[in-house]
Design a protein around this motif. Structure first.
Motif, PDB file in Angstrom:
ATOM      1  N   THR A  77     -11.528   9.328  63.608  1.00 57.63           N
ATOM      2  CA  THR A  77     -11.597  10.427  62.649  1.00 57.63           C
ATOM      3  C   THR A  77     -11.440  11.766  63.357  1.00 57.63           C
ATOM      4  O   THR A  77     -10.655  12.633  62.937  1.00 57.63           O
ATOM      5  CB  THR A  77     -12.950  10.391  61.903  1.00 57.63           C
ATOM      6  OG1 THR A  77     -13.041   9.148  61.214  1.00 57.63           O
ATOM      7  CG2 THR A  77     -13.074  11.541  60.922  1.00 57.63           C
ATOM      8  N   ARG A  81      -8.137  13.875  62.496  1.00 52.85           N
ATOM      9  CA  ARG A  81      -8.304  15.113  61.713  1.00 52.85           C
ATOM     10  C   ARG A  81      -7.810  16.326  62.490  1.00 52.85           C
ATOM     11  O   ARG A  81      -7.299  17.280  61.906  1.00 52.85           O
ATOM     12  CB  ARG A  81      -9.781  15.308  61.349  1.00 52.85           C
ATOM     13  CG  ARG A  81     -10.284  14.338  60.318  1.00 52.85           C
ATOM     14  CD  ARG A  81     -10.081  14.855  58.896  1.00 52.85           C
ATOM     15  NE  ARG A  81     -10.408  13.822  57.928  1.00 52.85           N
ATOM     16  CZ  ARG A  81     -10.937  14.068  56.730  1.00 52.85           C
ATOM     17  NH1 ARG A  81     -11.200  15.307  56.357  1.00 52.85           N
ATOM     18  NH2 ARG A  81     -11.194  13.077  55.916  1.00 52.85           N
ATOM     19  N   ALA A 108     -15.509   5.930  57.288  1.00 48.75           N
ATOM     20  CA  ALA A 108     -14.118   6.303  57.602  1.00 48.75           C
ATOM     21  C   ALA A 108     -13.205   5.830  56.475  1.00 48.75           C
ATOM     22  O   ALA A 108     -12.326   6.566  56.020  1.00 48.75           O
ATOM     23  CB  ALA A 108     -13.695   5.707  58.935  1.00 48.75           C
ATOM     24  N   ARG A 111     -13.799   7.951  53.324  1.00 52.14           N
ATOM     25  CA  ARG A 111     -13.201   9.291  53.374  1.00 52.14           C
ATOM     26  C   ARG A 111     -11.688   9.203  53.272  1.00 52.14           C
ATOM     27  O   ARG A 111     -11.010  10.213  53.164  1.00 52.14           O
ATOM     28  CB  ARG A 111     -13.566   9.991  54.694  1.00 52.14           C
ATOM     29  CG  ARG A 111     -15.006  10.499  54.787  1.00 52.14           C
ATOM     30  CD  ARG A 111     -15.196  11.367  56.039  1.00 52.14           C
ATOM     31  NE  ARG A 111     -14.798  10.683  57.255  1.00 52.14           N
ATOM     32  CZ  ARG A 111     -15.626  10.004  58.053  1.00 52.14           C
ATOM     33  NH1 ARG A 111     -16.909   9.938  57.782  1.00 52.14           N
ATOM     34  NH2 ARG A 111     -15.159   9.400  59.131  1.00 52.14           N
ATOM     35  N   GLU A 113      -9.698   8.206  55.743  1.00 53.82           N
ATOM     36  CA  GLU A 113      -9.060   8.672  56.984  1.00 53.82           C
ATOM     37  C   GLU A 113      -7.710   7.988  57.124  1.00 53.82           C
ATOM     38  O   GLU A 113      -7.602   6.769  56.959  1.00 53.82           O
ATOM     39  CB  GLU A 113      -9.939   8.319  58.202  1.00 53.82           C
ATOM     40  CG  GLU A 113     -11.318   8.963  58.213  1.00 53.82           C
ATOM     41  CD  GLU A 113     -11.288  10.482  58.209  1.00 53.82           C
ATOM     42  OE1 GLU A 113     -10.230  11.054  58.551  1.00 53.82           O
ATOM     43  OE2 GLU A 113     -12.318  11.096  57.865  1.00 53.82           O
TER      44      GLU A 113
END
Ligand SMILES: Cc1ncc(C[n+]2csc(CCOP(=O)(O)OP(=O)(O)O)c2C)c(N)n1
Ligand code: SF4
Lengths: 261, 354, 183
Positions: A77, A81, A108, A111, A113
């Protein structure tokens, strides 16, 4: 002459430390071939776990991290990101991902990712010498369930990809296996699709691969392949569980609140 | 009782059972996995409980729950796992709960390696988790001593209501030696725990808590803990000396755990080749509380001190505190899983002596 | 008196086990013993070894940098440990698998075709016991009778192996006693 088969560029030429008959090596190759075919090697970042594949950074011919036990999705992540242009993948065992790292993978995935998770499920802790994993089969003997896994004490094996499929966000989730040539071909297809989805910036992608551990199962490699087929495949069904192109009807309240915002 | 040959990790597990511990929560990690593996078999035989936790973070909180309901409870791990437990141990100490932890130290920092090391000394004795708490740290140098200290650790924990750690290097965990296993404790004889969470039948509710929003109450609890630690410092320091009987020493070695045994062999080797030389060895058994005074007393006889550790010199600070600049202190250490051999230490001694 | 031996070979050749037999026998004779295994990552498929110390007095270091004896079952072990042996040290070499000798001339070397002997006597997996026999034949760290007892005890649950294992052990022992090195 046309070259139709060769050593993947995304693998180093180092001999691996995996035991004879272990399918970790096969799965490495599938990842490497996918990176090669999609032309991703120079942007790829692998995150090695703690488990037998802890030395994966010696085998993948791309930039690599080594994470602490279970935390690879969090490391991924951070990297993804901050550098969305990189192709970030984790390679994790079932102890790493489904036991100590359960929180990291759930969050993860939730979200969304845009990373690719390769989850190697061999129903045991290989590296530490054969202890029970969350994916160990009922009745399966390991050094920490010497009388066999007892579901009334240790629960039933966790079906990780099914569990993650209940989350709304993660969009590509699949399970494959690596114990026969046909299964390997299918595993390659879904692993490649997982990486393609990341490369196209579509979604979180994850492939669970059922794998063998002849050493700690106490079986020969061919017996291990058979054991996987007979014991794991019925409990861990193979296939793609979720795909991003399946059009999800938005949750009405969420759609409304988004409109409001 | 007849001696039996046992691997350190297994002997540690058996000693816990003999000490009346029936509850183990832990997570595999080399080089201590034989502790959970042994107890996974052994505890069910005596009606005990073995649970493989999903992580060390969970394991230490399972200890929190089990100790809170008044049970003798054990976990065992190795360096990275012990780091993960730090938060939980801080809670447990603050709640005045007795638990026993085993750390079979491996090479660090980071993922390090699985070979023996002594590089968790500062973590165990000075800090570990957050806040004003201390761990009692016992450092065996043989499998027998590991057994004896394990047996006692539960009593120390119950007596002072505090976490106790038995810390050995990978060799202590992996080595086999003959041991005499102590007798089974009578479970009915274990100390009463009126503070435990057992259901508030006929009494006011018991609360196990480490939250103190009132700064006054938090301060008071910290000083209550400090008082306990002062008591431990006064009563529980332990150490041993070897070859320190004479008036004068050319060198006093300070080492603990397996390293002390290696130094003992090195010392004998050097003295055998040069009978004029006087070398002594001081071995702390409690790393916290540290036996400062006993060390200071031996140091007075010595021209020079040599600290030997499988670290870059974590115990040196405590030796400095003991001798307060009165003696020169030299250090020899290897890390990463390299173990100083008797020959290495002997060479170092000869260098110092010329 | 203190004997120190390193036993080394591929994982799976049974070096840990003969080390344990020696340690059990030492305990049985009321001696002090330590058994220290290598447990590094090299275990998987690579070389595994253990160090056994047997003595009359409490043992200092369980780790021995220059041992008085080495029992080596594969060539990497010979190359690793022969140079570390003390002067006049004992070196027992499995000549079924190691074609070379140590180039040191200050050692008491003994070569024995452990794998071949074990196969001939009917248990191919007991080459390790041939090696242990030869070592005890060179240096009675414990008596051979106590080892035989330890073998019986270790194989209590597999009694069909006791006889052949005792036989392979004794074959190694007698060849070494008679000084019949496979040179
Ligand atoms: C914090 C922490 N706890 C425990 C370990 C020890 N450990 C190393 S690998 C491993 C389990 C690996 O099993 P799995 O993830 O199933 O991978 P496999 O070896 O089977 O491929 C454990 C518990 C560790 N290194 N760090
Ligand atoms: S221990 Fe199991 S998972 Fe690990 S390399 Fe060997 S076979 Fe593979």
């Amino acid at each position: 002459m046309k070259k139709i088969f060769g050593y993947p560029n995304s693998l180093t030429v180092n001999p691996t430390h995996y035991c004879p008959g272990c399918t970790h090596g096969t799965i490495h190759r599938l990842v490497a071939e996918s990176l090669d075919e999609l032309g991703l090697r120079e942007r790829a970042v692998g995150i090695a776990p703690v488990g037998c594949s802890v030395l994966a950074y010696n085998y993948f011919n791309c930039d690599m991290f080594e994470a602490s036990h279970g935390r690879a999705p969090a490391v991924a992540t951070g990297a993804k990101r901050c550098r969305p242009d990189l192709i970030v993948f984790t390679y994790q065992g079932d102890g790493d991902l489904a036991s100590i790292g359960m929180a990291e993978i759930v969050h993860a995935a939730n979200r969304g990712e845009k990373i690719t998770v390769i989850f190697v499920n061999n129903a045991i802790y290989g590296m530490t010498g054969g202890q029970m994993a969350p994916t160990t089969m009922p009745g399966q003997v390991t050094t920490t369930c010497p009388a066999g896994r007892n579901p009334s004490h240790e629960g039933y094996p966790i079906r990780v990809v099914e569990l993650l499929s209940t989350l709304r966000t993660p969009a590509f989730i699949a399970r494959a296996a690596a114990h026969t040539p046909l299964h390997v071909i299918e595993a390659k297809r879904v692993i490649r699709e997982a990486f393609r989805l990341q490369a196209e910036d579509v979604c979180f992608s994850m492939v669970e691969v059922l794998s063998t551990c002849p050493t700690n199962w106490g079986l020969t490699p061919s017996e291990a392949n058979k054991w996987l087929q007979e014991n794991m495949v019925p409990y861990y069904p193979l296939g793609v569980l979720k795909r991003p192109d399946v059009d999800e009807t938005p949750i009405p309240e969420v759609a409304a609140s988004l409109k409001g915002a | 009782m007849a001696k039996v040959l046992m691997k350190g990790c297994e002997a540690i597990g058996e000693a816990a059972v003999r000490a009346g511990c029936r509850n183990f929560f832990g997570y595999p990690i080399t080089p201590q996995t034989e502790v959970p593996e042994y107890l996974a078999k052994r505890l069910p035989e005596v009606g005990g409980l073995f649970v493989q936790a999903e992580s060390e973070v969970a394991a230490i909180n399972m200890l929190y729950g089990a100790a809170g309901v008044g049970k003798r409870v054990l976990t065992s791990s190795s360096s990275p796992g012990i780091s993960l437990m730090a938060e939980g141990v801080s809670y447990i100490a603050t709640c005045h709960l007795p638990v026993v932890l085993v750390n079979i130290v491996r090479a660090g920092p980071g993922l390090g390696g699985i070979l023996p090391a002594q590089s968790d000394y500062l973590q165990a004795t000075k800090g570990h988790g957050h806040g004003d708490y201390k761990l009692v740290v016992l450092a065996p140098s043989s499998v027998q001593e590991a057994v004896d200290l394990m047996y006692e650790a539960f009593d120390l924990a119950d007596h002072y209501l505090t976490p106790v750690m038995v810390m050995g290097d990978g060799m202590i965990g992996q080595m086999m030696e003959p041991v005499e296993i102590p007798p089974m404790r009578d479970l009915d004889d274990l100390p009463a725990k009126p503070w435990a969470i057992t259901g508030a039948k006929g009494r006011k509710p018991n609360i196990v808590n480490s939250l103190y929003l009132s700064e006054v109450a938090c301060n008071a609890n910290n000083w209550k803990m400090k008082e306990k630690y002062d008591e431990i410092v006064k009563r529980e320091k332990r150490s041993e000396t070897y070859g320190c009987d004479g008036e004068k020493l050319d060198v006093l070695i300070v080492a603990y755990g397996t390293m002390a045994r290696i130094c003992n062999t090195a010392m004998a080797e050097v003295v055998a080749s040069d009978k004029q030389k006087r070398i002594g060895l001081f071995r702390p058994i409690t790393l916290w509380p540290y036996p400062y005074e006993a060390l200071a007393k031996e140091a007075e006889k010595a021209k020079q001190i040599l600290v030997v550790e499988m670290s870059t010199g974590q115990m040196v600070e405590d030796v400095q505190l003991a001798v307060l600049g009165s003696r020169p202190i030299d250090f020899y250490g290897l890390t990463g899983g390299l173990v100083p051999s008797p020959d290495d230490v002997a060479d170092k001694l000869r260098k110092i002596l010329t | 008196m203190q004997t120190e031996v390193i036993m080394s070979g591929f994982g799976g050749q049974g070096l840990m086990m003969i080390g344990k037999l020696l340690a059990y026998a030492g305990l049985e004779e009321g001696k002090e013993v330590t058994w220290l295994p290598s447990y590094g990552p090299e275990m998987r498929g690579g070389t595994a070894n253990c160090t056994v110390v047997v003595g009359d007095r409490p043992i200092g270091s369980p780790l021995i940098s220059s041992p008085k004896a080495a029992v080596v079952m594969n060539q990497p072990s010979l190359e690793k440990f022969a140079p570390t042996l003390k002067k006049n040290g004992i070196l027992v070499i499995n000549s079924s698998m190691i074609p070379i000798n140590s180039d040191r001339d200050d050692l008491r070397s003994f070569r024995i075709k452990a794998n071949d002997i074990a196969a001939e006597l009917g248990n191919r997996r007991s080459a390790n016991l041939v090696m242990l026999g030869a070592y005890i034949g060179m240096e009675e760290a414990v008596t051979h009778e106590t080892i035989l007892k330890a073998i019986e005890k270790t194989f209590e649950k597999k009694p069909q192996f006791v006889e052949v294992n005792c036989k392979t052990f004794m074959e190694g022992y007698e060849l070494a006693k008679a000084g019949k090195s496979d040179d």
